[in-house]
Design an enzyme around this catalytic site. Structure first.
Site, PDB file in Angstrom:
ATOM      1  N   GLU A 106       0.835  -1.205   0.000  1.00 30.70           N
ATOM      2  CA  GLU A 106       0.000   0.000   0.000  1.00 30.70           C
ATOM      3  C   GLU A 106       0.873   1.259   0.000  1.00 30.70           C
ATOM      4  OE1 GLU A 106      -2.198  -0.477   3.631  1.00 30.70           O
ATOM      5  OE2 GLU A 106      -3.239  -2.272   2.947  1.00 30.70           O
ATOM      6  N   PRO A 107       1.725   1.420  -1.007  1.00 29.88           N
ATOM      7  CA  PRO A 107       2.600   2.600  -1.003  1.00 29.88           C
ATOM      8  C   PRO A 107       1.838   3.873  -1.359  1.00 29.88           C
ATOM      9  CG  PRO A 107       2.894   1.402  -3.047  1.00 29.88           C
ATOM     10  CD  PRO A 107       1.915   0.602  -2.226  1.00 29.88           C
ATOM     11  N   GLY A 108       2.123   4.948  -0.647  1.00 30.65           N
ATOM     12  CA  GLY A 108       1.499   6.238  -0.949  1.00 30.65           C
ATOM     13  C   GLY A 108       2.555   7.288  -1.206  1.00 30.65           C
ATOM     14  N   ARG A 109       3.213   7.697  -0.118  1.00 31.02           N
ATOM     15  CA  ARG A 109       4.206   8.778  -0.189  1.00 31.02           C
ATOM     16  C   ARG A 109       5.302   8.498  -1.217  1.00 31.02           C
ATOM     17  NH1 ARG A 109       5.246  11.980   4.383  1.00 31.02           N
ATOM     18  NH2 ARG A 109       4.389  10.286   5.634  1.00 31.02           N
ATOM     19  N   ARG A 128       1.640  20.246   6.469  1.00 33.01           N
ATOM     20  CA  ARG A 128       2.649  19.353   7.050  1.00 33.01           C
ATOM     21  C   ARG A 128       3.668  20.062   7.964  1.00 33.01           C
ATOM     22  NH1 ARG A 128       5.820  16.436   4.861  1.00 33.01           N
ATOM     23  NH2 ARG A 128       5.393  14.563   6.066  1.00 33.01           N
ATOM     24  N   TYR A 181       3.267  18.617  11.624  1.00 35.91           N
ATOM     25  CA  TYR A 181       4.296  17.623  11.990  1.00 35.91           C
ATOM     26  C   TYR A 181       5.686  18.234  12.150  1.00 35.91           C
ATOM     27  CZ  TYR A 181       0.762  14.930   9.360  1.00 35.91           C
ATOM     28  OH  TYR A 181      -0.391  14.413   8.854  1.00 35.91           O
ATOM     29  N   CYS A 197      -3.938  33.848  10.093  1.00 37.65           N
ATOM     30  CA  CYS A 197      -3.777  34.528  11.380  1.00 37.65           C
ATOM     31  C   CYS A 197      -3.441  33.557  12.504  1.00 37.65           C
ATOM     32  CB  CYS A 197      -5.048  35.292  11.702  1.00 37.65           C
ATOM     33  SG  CYS A 197      -5.508  36.359  10.354  1.00 37.65           S
ATOM     34  N   GLU A 198      -2.334  32.884  12.378  1.00 32.06           N
ATOM     35  CA  GLU A 198      -1.837  31.988  13.425  1.00 32.06           C
ATOM     36  C   GLU A 198      -0.323  31.938  13.297  1.00 32.06           C
ATOM     37  OE1 GLU A 198      -3.336  28.127  14.115  1.00 32.06           O
ATOM     38  OE2 GLU A 198      -5.288  28.550  13.242  1.00 32.06           O
ATOM     39  N   TYR A 238       0.177  13.949   0.670  1.00 28.28           N
ATOM     40  CA  TYR A 238      -0.357  14.563   1.893  1.00 28.28           C
ATOM     41  C   TYR A 238      -0.279  16.087   1.843  1.00 28.28           C
ATOM     42  CZ  TYR A 238       0.221   9.694   3.199  1.00 28.28           C
ATOM     43  OH  TYR A 238       0.165   8.316   3.200  1.00 28.28           O
TER      44      TYR A 238
HETATM   45  N1  LLP Z   1      -1.673   1.941   4.453  1.00 30.28           N
HETATM   46  C1  LLP Z   1      -2.237   2.403   5.589  1.00 30.28           C
HETATM   47  C2  LLP Z   1      -3.122   1.525   6.354  1.00 30.28           C
HETATM   48  C3  LLP Z   1      -1.935   3.705   6.035  1.00 30.28           C
HETATM   49  O1  LLP Z   1      -2.487   4.151   7.155  1.00 30.28           O
HETATM   50  C4  LLP Z   1      -1.059   4.521   5.281  1.00 30.28           C
HETATM   51  C5  LLP Z   1      -0.754   5.882   5.712  1.00 30.28           C
HETATM   52  C6  LLP Z   1      -0.522   3.992   4.086  1.00 30.28           C
HETATM   53  C7  LLP Z   1      -0.841   2.696   3.720  1.00 30.28           C
HETATM   54  C8  LLP Z   1       0.390   4.793   3.204  1.00 30.28           C
HETATM   55  O2  LLP Z   1       1.581   5.100   3.845  1.00 30.28           O
HETATM   56  P1  LLP Z   1       2.774   5.787   3.019  1.00 30.28           P
HETATM   57  O3  LLP Z   1       3.273   4.780   2.031  1.00 30.28           O
HETATM   58  O4  LLP Z   1       2.230   6.976   2.332  1.00 30.28           O
HETATM   59  O5  LLP Z   1       3.759   6.117   4.058  1.00 30.28           O
HETATM   60  N2  LLP Z   1      -0.312  12.832   6.727  1.00 30.28           N
HETATM   61  C9  LLP Z   1       0.971  12.263   7.115  1.00 30.28           C
HETATM   62  C10 LLP Z   1       1.083  10.797   6.721  1.00 30.28           C
HETATM   63  C11 LLP Z   1      -0.004   9.937   7.287  1.00 30.28           C
HETATM   64  C12 LLP Z   1       0.082   8.506   6.855  1.00 30.28           C
HETATM   65  C13 LLP Z   1      -1.142   7.764   7.221  1.00 30.28           C
HETATM   66  N3  LLP Z   1      -1.200   6.410   6.772  1.00 30.28           N
HETATM   67  C14 LLP Z   1       2.083  13.102   6.494  1.00 30.28           C
HETATM   68  O6  LLP Z   1       1.801  14.114   5.873  1.00 30.28           O
HETATM   69  O7  LLP Z   1       3.254  12.772   6.664  1.00 30.28           O
END
Ligand code: LLP
Length: 419
Positions: free
Chosen positions: A275-278, A314, A318, A344-345, A373
């Site tokens: 499940e790659p996202g970032r 972000r 974070y 305004c913060e 994100y």
């Molecule tokens: N699978 C599940 C169940 C997840 O909760 C997440 C991310 C992913 C896959 C994808 O993870 P990645 O490959 O993108 O690391 N908003 C935060 C990141 C929150 C991630 C939440 N879960 C940021 O801006 O860094």
């Protein structure tokens, strides 16, 4: 190769000058490179070539329909966490048999939607959710294919808000409870057990936490099989980190990740799910912004830009680092800036004491590594229009989410007669 780079003294996204996009679309605006999205997906997929691995892009990282369509066409499935994300993935043409549904709080309505669509797998995170899913599926005369998200109690991830694999996190079922919950699942009418799932965190820059997780889960899979369960899938979640340019730890190349995972899982006889996202979206986009004012101070020089924390939260949320660069190079003098937005913060600060070439009002800057994100976490706080998104491919570009005007922004609000 990098697709956001300088040509003739100014920065381009592929073959389009960012200054042209700023002039046509206005700022702030997210700009994505289609070639980079494709390359990142392909690099990840190549690592698992010749296997039946399912690469379910984590929609939450960047859920624009154009991006999902682009990745879907390359073969990506989708990891969704809401009925809305599921609807997006389906509308982008991603086949239901490539969709996994994660998240701790799926509602019965969302389960119904996903069962109707015929998705590949539900990643279940509690006994209560298991019961609700079984109930929902049974009333539809169906069995929901499930994996339990097991919490392996492995520390990983760059920030406390995005570390998920530790005992004290809200995610997954406790390691010790797994055998009894699988037994319970096997007894329910609306459930079909098919696998095990983990997701240990995000922005992970080392392979070791993954290796430890695989070892632990490998043992669990053996136990579950000995108990008579059919375990066909092993979902390793997402989390692979990206370089943010802060000189911090470099993430391993995706090829090394893949080689390690394939070696460590070779005797498990499972279909791998990722499940790659970032890793796919992060460095595929920048946030393009214009300097409104410079405000020299006694102790600090402020660079006030037209992007704000509502557009890219972000840094505020974070303390995340995003590389900032002027679109046009020129000035030799360097100034140490606090880069802030108009909200305004005090928290509306992108960077503190960041050395940049001297800038003036109306000049453009980019925030790098903002493809993941970024836009998805944007809001209309301070009644600022939702930031638009532009996709570039070669010398072409198109607005893939438009900036709403004030009428559109206010159109969903009503004033009751009783006021
Ligand atoms: N699978 C599940 C169940 C997840 O909760 C997440 C991310 C992913 C896959 C994808 O993870 P990645 O490959 O993108 O690391 N908003 C935060 C990141 C929150 C991630 C939440 N879960 C940021 O801006 O860094």
């Amino acid at each position: 190769m990098r697709h956001f780079m300088e040509k003739d003294g100014e920065m381009f996204a592929e073959d389009v000058a960012l200054s042209e996009i700023a002039a046509k679309v206005g700022t702030p605006v997210y700009v994505y490179s289609a070639a980079t999205f494709s390359r990142h997906y392909d690099v990840f997929a190549k690592g698992f070539e010749g296997t039946d691995a399912l690469i379910a892009y984590s929609v939450k990282a960047n859920s624009n329909l154009a991006i999902l369509t682009l990745l879907g066409k390359r073969g990506a499935g989708a990891d969704v966490v809401s009925g809305g994300e599921l609807t997006r993935a389906l509308r982008a043409g991603i086949s239901p048999d490539k969709i996994v549904f994660s998240g701790v709080g799926k509602t019965r309505e969302e389960m119904h939607l996903a069962l109707n669509a015929g998705i590949f797998q539900f990643n279940v995170e509690s006994a209560a959710e298991l019961d609700a899913l079984s109930d929902t599926a049974a009333t539809m005369n169906m069995r929901a294919p499930i994996a339990f998200r097991v919490n392996p109690d492995v520390a990983a991830g760059g920030h406390e808000k995005i570390s998920t694999g530790k005992k004290e996190n809200k995610f997954g079922i406790a390691w010790e409870d797994a055998p009894s919950l699988y037994a319970r699942a096997a007894s329910l009418p609306g459930i079909k057990i098919q696998g095990v799932d983990v997701h240990i965190g995000s922005q992970i820059t080392q392979l070791d936490p993954y290796a430890r997780t695989i070892e632990k889960i490998g043992g669990l899979i053996k136990t579950l099989r000995a108990d008579g369960h059919t375990i066909e899938t092993f979902d390793l979640g997402g989390g692979l980190g990206i370089p943010y340019g802060d000189g911090g730890q470099q993430p391993p190349p995706p090829a090394d990740y893949a080689a390690m995972v394939l070696e460590a899982t070779k005797d498990l006889d499972v279909r791998l799910v990722f499940e790659p996202g970032r890793m796919i979206a992060g460095n595929s986009g920048v946030l393009l912004s214009r300097v409104i004012y410079t405000k020299p101070g006694e102790t600090r020089n402020f660079l006030i830009v037209d992007a704000a924390m509502n557009d890219l939260i972000r840094p505020a949320l974070y303390g995340a680092y995003h590389d900032v660069e002027p679109v046009k190079s020129g000035a030799n003098a360097t100034v140490s800036y606090d880069i802030v937005g108009p909200i305004c913060e005090s928290g509306d600060t992108f960077a503190v004491q960041r050395d940049l070439p001297k800038l003036a009002a109306d000049e453009l800057v980019v925030f790098h590594s903002a493809g993941a994100y970024g836009a998805v976490q944007s809001s209309q706080y301070n009644t600022r229009p939702l930031v638009p998104e532009v996709l570039v491919s070669g010398d072409k570009y198109e607005i893939i989410r438009k900036r709403p005007n004030y009428d559109e922004m206010l159109s969903s609000e009503t004033i009751p007669d009783f006021i």
